[in-house]
Design a protein around this motif. Structure first.
Motif, PDB file in Angstrom:
ATOM      1  N   LEU A  97     -15.770 -11.291 -28.145  1.00 37.30           N
ATOM      2  CA  LEU A  97     -15.407  -9.885 -28.299  1.00 37.30           C
ATOM      3  C   LEU A  97     -13.896  -9.705 -28.272  1.00 37.30           C
ATOM      4  O   LEU A  97     -13.327  -8.973 -29.094  1.00 37.30           O
ATOM      5  CB  LEU A  97     -16.057  -9.069 -27.173  1.00 37.30           C
ATOM      6  CG  LEU A  97     -15.710  -7.579 -27.143  1.00 37.30           C
ATOM      7  CD1 LEU A  97     -16.140  -6.904 -28.425  1.00 37.30           C
ATOM      8  CD2 LEU A  97     -16.351  -6.906 -25.934  1.00 37.30           C
ATOM      9  N   ILE A  98     -13.227 -10.369 -27.325  1.00 35.24           N
ATOM     10  CA  ILE A  98     -11.773 -10.258 -27.250  1.00 35.24           C
ATOM     11  C   ILE A  98     -11.132 -10.808 -28.527  1.00 35.24           C
ATOM     12  O   ILE A  98     -10.195 -10.216 -29.076  1.00 35.24           O
ATOM     13  CB  ILE A  98     -11.255 -11.011 -26.013  1.00 35.24           C
ATOM     14  CG1 ILE A  98     -11.786 -10.349 -24.735  1.00 35.24           C
ATOM     15  CG2 ILE A  98      -9.733 -11.042 -25.992  1.00 35.24           C
ATOM     16  CD1 ILE A  98     -11.429 -11.084 -23.474  1.00 35.24           C
ATOM     17  N   GLY A  99     -11.649 -11.947 -29.000  1.00 35.96           N
ATOM     18  CA  GLY A  99     -11.108 -12.506 -30.226  1.00 35.96           C
ATOM     19  C   GLY A  99     -11.271 -11.578 -31.417  1.00 35.96           C
ATOM     20  O   GLY A  99     -10.339 -11.414 -32.221  1.00 35.96           O
ATOM     21  N   TRP A 100     -12.448 -10.962 -31.528  1.00 38.99           N
ATOM     22  CA  TRP A 100     -12.677 -10.035 -32.635  1.00 38.99           C
ATOM     23  C   TRP A 100     -11.772  -8.814 -32.545  1.00 38.99           C
ATOM     24  O   TRP A 100     -11.277  -8.313 -33.569  1.00 38.99           O
ATOM     25  CB  TRP A 100     -14.134  -9.617 -32.674  1.00 38.99           C
ATOM     26  CG  TRP A 100     -15.015 -10.581 -33.399  1.00 38.99           C
ATOM     27  CD1 TRP A 100     -15.990 -11.377 -32.877  1.00 38.99           C
ATOM     28  CD2 TRP A 100     -14.998 -10.869 -34.805  1.00 38.99           C
ATOM     29  NE1 TRP A 100     -16.570 -12.152 -33.851  1.00 38.99           N
ATOM     30  CE2 TRP A 100     -15.992 -11.859 -35.052  1.00 38.99           C
ATOM     31  CE3 TRP A 100     -14.240 -10.403 -35.868  1.00 38.99           C
ATOM     32  CZ2 TRP A 100     -16.229 -12.366 -36.311  1.00 38.99           C
ATOM     33  CZ3 TRP A 100     -14.479 -10.916 -37.141  1.00 38.99           C
ATOM     34  CH2 TRP A 100     -15.459 -11.878 -37.347  1.00 38.99           C
ATOM     35  N   VAL A 101     -11.547  -8.305 -31.333  1.00 43.40           N
ATOM     36  CA  VAL A 101     -10.655  -7.154 -31.172  1.00 43.40           C
ATOM     37  C   VAL A 101      -9.248  -7.507 -31.637  1.00 43.40           C
ATOM     38  O   VAL A 101      -8.590  -6.733 -32.354  1.00 43.40           O
ATOM     39  CB  VAL A 101     -10.656  -6.681 -29.704  1.00 43.40           C
ATOM     40  CG1 VAL A 101      -9.545  -5.662 -29.468  1.00 43.40           C
ATOM     41  CG2 VAL A 101     -11.995  -6.070 -29.335  1.00 43.40           C
ATOM     42  N   LEU A 102      -8.757  -8.689 -31.244  1.00 43.92           N
ATOM     43  CA  LEU A 102      -7.418  -9.103 -31.656  1.00 43.92           C
ATOM     44  C   LEU A 102      -7.330  -9.276 -33.167  1.00 43.92           C
ATOM     45  O   LEU A 102      -6.353  -8.848 -33.795  1.00 43.92           O
ATOM     46  CB  LEU A 102      -7.054 -10.408 -30.954  1.00 43.92           C
ATOM     47  CG  LEU A 102      -6.892 -10.341 -29.429  1.00 43.92           C
ATOM     48  CD1 LEU A 102      -6.664 -11.728 -28.867  1.00 43.92           C
ATOM     49  CD2 LEU A 102      -5.742  -9.428 -29.048  1.00 43.92           C
ATOM     50  N   VAL A 103      -8.354  -9.913 -33.751  1.00 45.83           N
ATOM     51  CA  VAL A 103      -8.332 -10.148 -35.201  1.00 45.83           C
ATOM     52  C   VAL A 103      -8.427  -8.834 -35.967  1.00 45.83           C
ATOM     53  O   VAL A 103      -7.695  -8.613 -36.944  1.00 45.83           O
ATOM     54  CB  VAL A 103      -9.471 -11.106 -35.595  1.00 45.83           C
ATOM     55  CG1 VAL A 103      -9.604 -11.185 -37.112  1.00 45.83           C
ATOM     56  CG2 VAL A 103      -9.236 -12.490 -35.024  1.00 45.83           C
ATOM     57  N   VAL A 104      -9.320  -7.940 -35.512  1.00 46.33           N
ATOM     58  CA  VAL A 104      -9.467  -6.652 -36.201  1.00 46.33           C
ATOM     59  C   VAL A 104      -8.177  -5.842 -36.114  1.00 46.33           C
ATOM     60  O   VAL A 104      -7.741  -5.214 -37.091  1.00 46.33           O
ATOM     61  CB  VAL A 104     -10.659  -5.876 -35.606  1.00 46.33           C
ATOM     62  CG1 VAL A 104     -10.670  -4.440 -36.116  1.00 46.33           C
ATOM     63  CG2 VAL A 104     -11.971  -6.562 -35.974  1.00 46.33           C
ATOM     64  N   GLY A 105      -7.536  -5.849 -34.938  1.00 48.42           N
ATOM     65  CA  GLY A 105      -6.271  -5.133 -34.808  1.00 48.42           C
ATOM     66  C   GLY A 105      -5.198  -5.699 -35.722  1.00 48.42           C
ATOM     67  O   GLY A 105      -4.443  -4.942 -36.359  1.00 48.42           O
ATOM     68  N   MET A 106      -5.118  -7.027 -35.805  1.00 47.86           N
ATOM     69  CA  MET A 106      -4.125  -7.646 -36.675  1.00 47.86           C
ATOM     70  C   MET A 106      -4.410  -7.332 -38.141  1.00 47.86           C
ATOM     71  O   MET A 106      -3.493  -6.982 -38.908  1.00 47.86           O
ATOM     72  CB  MET A 106      -4.114  -9.154 -36.453  1.00 47.86           C
ATOM     73  CG  MET A 106      -3.090  -9.897 -37.301  1.00 47.86           C
ATOM     74  SD  MET A 106      -3.076 -11.670 -36.991  1.00 47.86           S
ATOM     75  CE  MET A 106      -4.711 -12.111 -37.596  1.00 47.86           C
TER      76      MET A 106
END
Length: 655
Positions: A97-106
């Motif tokens: 989940l944390i990884g997806w949040v970072l990728v989506v934000g980028m």
């Protein structure tokens, strides 16, 4: 649930950046850096240091010690007074989940950048050529020694400059209403942006903003860079035009008429809330002597490098773990390592648990491939001391001692056992002296026709000496020899760390796959360095190609379609079985020829600490014992480095 190493590193990296930016901002204030081009270079260097701060430090490599031996001086086992409640539930976002949040934000920020580039193209398509100002444009191009296409558009309230190969200046439609001096100042400002190639720098900075979209310190540095760039251009405009007042008036005029913000990746004539700082610096005419400038920059650079070192020490980055083996011995009262760890960790085991002495005739429970669960006599403080050399051998896990094996002789399959089609395992208690020689072999379980061949082979094995406090000590371990009659269609495969399979002995893989698809068994030996996800994909690929029978060797076991680690270098799980119930059930089990009751089970524990199943290896078939083992409480799963992994926990009990 533990978060993986990359999240810990991201947090440490972010804290390092925040520390560096805070110190860098304080230094810029204390040293009063007001020369625009020097200030711009300072903030750009600070941004590069923030982005690449990981390259200016040594990474911490955690050392995981694998205890390979414990010695028990009492046959009293630990029991619990009351049931232990599970640890309180807490919400920790999963690493996915944390990884997806970072990728989506980028990706969101990069999409915003792309939308800005499309808006610039739209401005260019809809803009018109500036008429009636040809001589003024040529004069300013000659003054700045820069050429560019100058357009006018109703879509913007402030001048916009962009483009690398064919740069463009887009002016607002009211540009023609401005007085001559103001026009010269505006055109000079935009042409200087083109000469300095600021648009390329802005694209790079916006890319950094997209990657570090979550970090306010990076946004602050980028804002300082944008302001310093505009101040540097302001200073050059005043130097070229020779009159400050028209330029100040043009800034104020655009500030009064700007109605909408421009979300575009291009240098704007008036951006954000920079008007006050730009006007203030133009009025002060700040300057610094060369000696003061050199001393200030040198001191700031030294302090920034020192800050990098301090931040790296305060918030270290974690690299690949280093696995070390050590032998730990005790004399006097001994507390089991697993129970001691649970007892001292308030997050896992509450203080309501204590150790009670019970009858001396009760059994000792050990785990073969991890540190044995050793007996205790009291709950008194533990005093650690080395084992005197020459005394009783210390016991080590079979999986760990196997890593010390330097010479191995495979057992010869007895002809009588072959003719009788006898297969199975021979489990032996092996004593290894200080020189690594096998001095005693005792069969604890196995068919009599296979035992002699196993003993004859193991007596020839050689181990590297096991050291305790720098001195070699004798050890006792468990060795298991497997006797299995291979069929004509059985194939032995070796898997490397990349998941590639090779046949042993080498052969045509297509022909071997056909043999295995006809009912043969694929015996897959997997290296411990092979990541579990890579190994699982390779095994699933075998199944999809028609392999119906699988046997695992090496560092993995196969159970219900999943792979499990079997030993080192993984850190084993912490379990807390109900020893009282298991002892009672073991008392009622049949005895062997020596009058002992023994069971050996494999517990298959997944990466979240759930027991998925058990497998009886040796001992009587007792459904009550199996039912009780399925209820065993797992305090924490196994770990490989900082990541939880599925694990095979070998459990032995002897009465």
């Amino acid at each position: 649930m533990s978060l993986p190493v990359w999240i810990d590193n991201l947090v440490a990296y972010s804290l390092q950046i925040a520390t560096l930016v805070a110190v860098g901002t304080l230094l810029a204030y204390l040293f009063r850096m007001r020369v625009p081009r020097i200030t711009l270079g300072y903030w750009q260097v600070l941004l590069l240091m923030c982005v690449f701060i990981f390259a200016f430090q040594g990474w911490r490599h955690p050392v995981y010690s694998l205890p390979v031996a414990q010695v028990a001086v009492s046959s009293v086992v630990a029991t619990m007074e009351a049931d232990i409640p599970p640890p309180p539930a807490s919400f920790i976002p999963s690493s996915e989940l944390i990884g997806w949040v970072l990728v989506v934000g980028m990706l969101g920020r990069l999409l915003w950048l792309c939308i800005g580039l499309l808006r610039l193209q739209s401005f260019r398509r809809n803009a018109q050529v500036l008429h009636g100002e040809g001589s003024l444009v040529r004069d300013m191009q000659s003054l700045t020694k820069t050429r560019s296409l100058v357009l006018v558009s109703d879509a913007t309230d402030t001048p916009v400059t962009f483009g690398a190969q064919a740069p463009v200046i887009i002016l607002p439609s009211r540009f023609g209403e401005m007085i001559e001096a103001h026009k010269r100042a505006v055109l000079c400002h935009e042409l200087l942006h083109i000469r300095r190639r600021d648009w390329l720098f802005i694209l790079g900075e916006e890319t950094v903003r997209a990657v570090f979209w979550f970090h306010p310190a990076i946004w602050w540095v980028l804002s300082r860079i944008r302001l310093s760039r505009e101040q540097a251009v302001d200073h050059e405009v005043v130097c070229l035009c020779g009159n400050r007042q028209p330029y100040l008036d043009s800034l104020l005029e655009f500030a009064r008429n700007q109605r909408r913000s421009q979300a575009i990746p291009a240098p704007l004539f008036l951006k954000e809330n920079h008007l006050v700082q730009r006007v203030a610096l133009l009025l002060k005419e700040a300057s610094m002597s060369r000696s003061r400038l050199f001393c200030s920059l040198s001191a700031m650079l030294v302090l920034l490098i020192g800050t990098v070192k301090l931040a790296a020490g305060w918030f270290p980055l974690t690299g690949e773990p280093i696995i070390q083996e050590h032998v730990s011995g005790f004399s006097g009262n001994v507390v089991p390592q697993r129970i001691l760890a649970a007892k001292t960790d308030a997050k896992v085991l509450p203080p309501a648990v204590r150790l009670l002495p019970v009858a001396k005739s009760q059994p000792v429970m050990t785990a073969e491939n991890v540190t044995p669960a050793l007996p205790v006599e009291t709950a008194a403080p533990v005093q650690q001391s080395p084992i005197p050399i020459g005394r009783e051998p210390i016991r080590v896990g079979g999986g760990i001692q196997e890593s010390k094996l330097i010479y191995r002789v495979d057992p010869v399959y007895p002809e009588l056992a072959k003719r009788a089609r006898i297969t199975g395992r021979v489990v032996m208690a092996v004593t290894v002296n200080e020189d690594g020689l096998v001095t005693d072999v005792r069969v604890t379980n196995g068919h009599p026709l296979l035992a002699e061949a196993a003993i004859s082979a193991v007596r020839q094995w050689r181990y590297s000496p096991t050291l305790l406090n720098g001195a070699p000590v004798p050890v006792m371990t468990t060795v298991t020899c497997v006797f299995n009659i291979r069929g004509d269609n059985d194939v032995v495969l070796q898997m490397d760390e990349y998941g590639s399979l090779t046949a042993l002995p080498p052969g045509d893989m297509n022909a071997l796959m056909q043999k295995m698809a006809l009912g043969g068994t694929a015996v897959v030996n997997i290296l411990s360095s092979t990541p579990i996800r890579v190994a699982e994909r390779a095994v699933q690929d075998l199944i999809q190609k028609g392999v119906q029978k699988l046997e695992m060797g090496g560092a993995y076991a196969f159970y219900n379609g999943r792979l499990f680690y079997t030993g080192a270098p993984a850190r084993p799980p912490q379990i807390l079985p109900n020893t009282e119930v298991l002892q009672a059930l073991l008392n009622s089990s049949p005895k062997d020829s020596r009058g002992l009751s023994m069971i050996q089970y494999n517990l298959y524990i997944n990466e979240v600490g759930e027991i998925l199943g058990i497998q009886r290896i040796a001992g009587p078939d007792n459904p009550a014992i199996e039912h009780e083992l399925m209820r065993t409480r797992v305090l924490s799963p196994a770990f490989l480095g900082a990541d939880p992994v599925p694990f095979v926990y070998a459990l032995n009990m002897t009465m």
